[in-house]
Design a protein around this motif. Structure first.
Motif, PDB file in Angstrom:
ATOM      1  N   MET A 247       5.632  20.423   4.025  1.00 56.49           N
ATOM      2  CA  MET A 247       5.900  21.434   2.941  1.00 56.49           C
ATOM      3  C   MET A 247       5.727  23.077   3.334  1.00 56.49           C
ATOM      4  O   MET A 247       4.969  23.404   4.366  1.00 56.49           O
ATOM      5  N   LYS A 248       6.755  23.689   2.960  1.00 53.57           N
ATOM      6  CA  LYS A 248       6.912  25.199   3.368  1.00 53.57           C
ATOM      7  C   LYS A 248       6.426  26.071   2.293  1.00 53.57           C
ATOM      8  O   LYS A 248       6.695  25.814   1.269  1.00 53.57           O
TER       9      LYS A 248
ATOM     10  N   ASN B 282      13.414  21.609  -4.771  1.00 53.11           N
ATOM     11  CA  ASN B 282      12.598  20.828  -4.796  1.00 53.11           C
ATOM     12  C   ASN B 282      12.795  19.426  -5.553  1.00 53.11           C
ATOM     13  O   ASN B 282      12.401  18.473  -5.395  1.00 53.11           O
TER      14      ASN B 282
ATOM     15  N   LEU C 219      14.568  17.363  -3.125  1.00 51.71           N
ATOM     16  CA  LEU C 219      13.598  17.043  -1.587  1.00 51.71           C
ATOM     17  C   LEU C 219      12.487  16.165  -1.775  1.00 51.71           C
ATOM     18  O   LEU C 219      11.893  15.837  -3.112  1.00 51.71           O
ATOM     19  N   ALA C 220      12.088  15.329  -0.996  1.00 50.15           N
ATOM     20  CA  ALA C 220      10.801  14.425  -0.931  1.00 50.15           C
ATOM     21  C   ALA C 220       9.738  15.218  -1.177  1.00 50.15           C
ATOM     22  O   ALA C 220       9.913  16.307  -0.709  1.00 50.15           O
TER      23      ALA C 220
ATOM     24  N   CYS D  78       6.884  15.677   0.334  1.00 47.20           N
ATOM     25  CA  CYS D  78       6.554  16.181   1.576  1.00 47.20           C
ATOM     26  C   CYS D  78       7.247  17.433   2.223  1.00 47.20           C
ATOM     27  O   CYS D  78       6.739  18.080   2.844  1.00 47.20           O
ATOM     28  N   GLN D  79       8.484  17.528   1.612  1.00 53.48           N
ATOM     29  CA  GLN D  79       9.444  18.666   1.946  1.00 53.48           C
ATOM     30  C   GLN D  79       9.535  19.911   1.054  1.00 53.48           C
ATOM     31  O   GLN D  79      10.397  20.585   1.135  1.00 53.48           O
ATOM     32  N   HIS D  80       8.684  19.518  -0.121  1.00 52.73           N
ATOM     33  CA  HIS D  80       8.802  20.595  -1.164  1.00 52.73           C
ATOM     34  C   HIS D  80       8.405  21.976  -0.552  1.00 52.73           C
ATOM     35  O   HIS D  80       7.739  22.222   0.210  1.00 52.73           O
ATOM     36  N   TYR D  81       8.978  23.012  -1.347  1.00 52.49           N
ATOM     37  CA  TYR D  81       8.605  24.569  -0.926  1.00 52.49           C
ATOM     38  C   TYR D  81       7.360  24.632  -1.943  1.00 52.49           C
ATOM     39  O   TYR D  81       7.473  24.476  -3.276  1.00 52.49           O
TER      40      TYR D  81
ATOM     41  N   ASP E 221       4.182  30.283   5.330  1.00 49.48           N
ATOM     42  CA  ASP E 221       5.479  30.270   6.370  1.00 49.48           C
ATOM     43  C   ASP E 221       6.509  31.272   6.225  1.00 49.48           C
ATOM     44  O   ASP E 221       6.828  31.812   7.334  1.00 49.48           O
TER      45      ASP E 221
ATOM     46  N   ASP F 207      16.955  25.084   6.440  1.00 48.90           N
ATOM     47  CA  ASP F 207      15.777  23.976   6.353  1.00 48.90           C
ATOM     48  C   ASP F 207      16.176  22.595   5.843  1.00 48.90           C
ATOM     49  O   ASP F 207      15.790  21.614   6.610  1.00 48.90           O
ATOM     50  N   HIS F 208      17.200  22.452   5.175  1.00 49.75           N
ATOM     51  CA  HIS F 208      17.592  20.999   4.645  1.00 49.75           C
ATOM     52  C   HIS F 208      19.018  20.693   4.503  1.00 49.75           C
ATOM     53  O   HIS F 208      19.345  19.692   4.100  1.00 49.75           O
TER      54      HIS F 208
END
Length: 316
Positions: free
Chosen positions: A1-2, A28, A31-32, A34-37, A71, A175-176
């Protein structure tokens, strides 16, 4: 997560904050977890911060409560960025920039980063209307005068207002992947065609000063006769000066030669016609004084990095 943190200060521009926030928020959805902003806002003296529009925003935290897991740190623009001093915010940014993965500015937020010493020896951009002011304020910075956004090591920056959305989309793409960024752009009904080095829609010729002088008379003469052949001798005659003296005072007062001013004015005239009319390129070239589409295309590619047809396509 960023974790993306946005620093707020009195008189910030609301869209400079809201545009990037919506980009990361909508990302978001694709995104999964765990990858959310994770998005948060920070302020200095008090959590209620009044934007330049008059709307008050409640920041999530005060800077002394800032956690160490930030981040990306962003500073929006606004009148407060260049009309006021923010010593507490500047000190926090200077320290935080040493530990975050990246930091950046939207629009005139670059001025606050500059006061924190974070622009030195970096490429940076801002709203076209404030580039000269930024250059003079921070001579160690390498200011891009036409870029929509710039990534330079840890520093990211964008031009004015909606360019903050372009900047945030570029972060999401980095990022993605471009597919996620494109999905976000579709939700926001914006185009992903704008690249960082695409020219802002800033005029190449500044507005002519109101006072009457030989130089301003020449400037007005040029703008009134752009479609005609213009030589230094003809301009000198209009100013009642010798060609050599005209060149000297023109460079002193305008910062460019008379011939460079003519070229920039012709590009501006052509840009205006391409943006607002459907005239054929040949007619645009004639009305702008280029003489031929080939000459106009050559200068557009040289100065704007795209052909007249590509420039027009941005407005269709």
């Amino acid at each position: 997560m960023k974790h993306v943190a946005i620093a707020l200060y009195p008189d910030f521009l609301l869209l400079d904050m809201a545009g990037p926030v919506e980009v990361f928020s909508i990302a978001n959805r694709y995104l999964a977890p765990c990858q959310h902003y994770r998005i948060s806002t920070f302020a200095t003296a008090q959590r209620n911060v009044r934007a330049s529009s008059g709307i008050t925003v409640q920041a999530d935290h005060l800077v002394e409560q800032a956690c160490a897991d930030v981040d990306l740190l962003l500073v929006p623009g606004g009148p407060g960025a260049y009309n006021a001093q923010h010593p507490e915010l500047v000190a926090w940014l200077r320290a935080a920039a040493q530990t975050v993965q990246g930091y950046g500015s939207i629009c005139t937020g670059a001025f606050i980063l500059g006061h924190a010493g974070l622009l030195d020896d970096h490429r940076v951009t801002t709203h076209w209307h404030y580039t000269e002011r930024l250059i003079k304020a921070f001579p160690k910075a390498q200011v891009g005068t036409e870029d929509i956004y710039i990534h330079d090591r840890k520093l990211i920056s964008s031009g004015g207002v909606t360019a903050g959305i372009d900047l945030a989309l570029s972060v999401v793409a980095h990022d993605h992947g471009r597919k996620v960024a494109l999905d976000v752009a579709k939700v926001l009904l914006v185009l992903m065609r704008r690249q960082g080095d695409q020219a802002q829609f800033s005029p190449l010729v500044a507005e002519v000063a109101a006072q009457d002088s030989p130089v301003t008379r020449v400037q007005h003469y040029i703008l009134d006769h752009l479609e005609q052949p213009l030589t230094l001798e003809r301009l000198a005659e209009a100013a009642a000066l010798s060609p050599r003296h005209l060149s000297r005072v023109f460079i002193r007062d305008v910062g460019m030669t008379p011939m460079a001013f003519i070229q920039n004015a012709r590009i501006d005239r052509a840009r205006n016609l391409l943006e607002s009319t459907e005239l054929p390129l040949k007619t645009v070239a004639f009305k702008s004084g280029f003489g031929s589409v080939r000459h106009m295309r050559l200068l557009f590619n040289e100065r704007l990095g795209r052909s007249p047809a590509e420039y027009r396509a941005q407005f269709n």
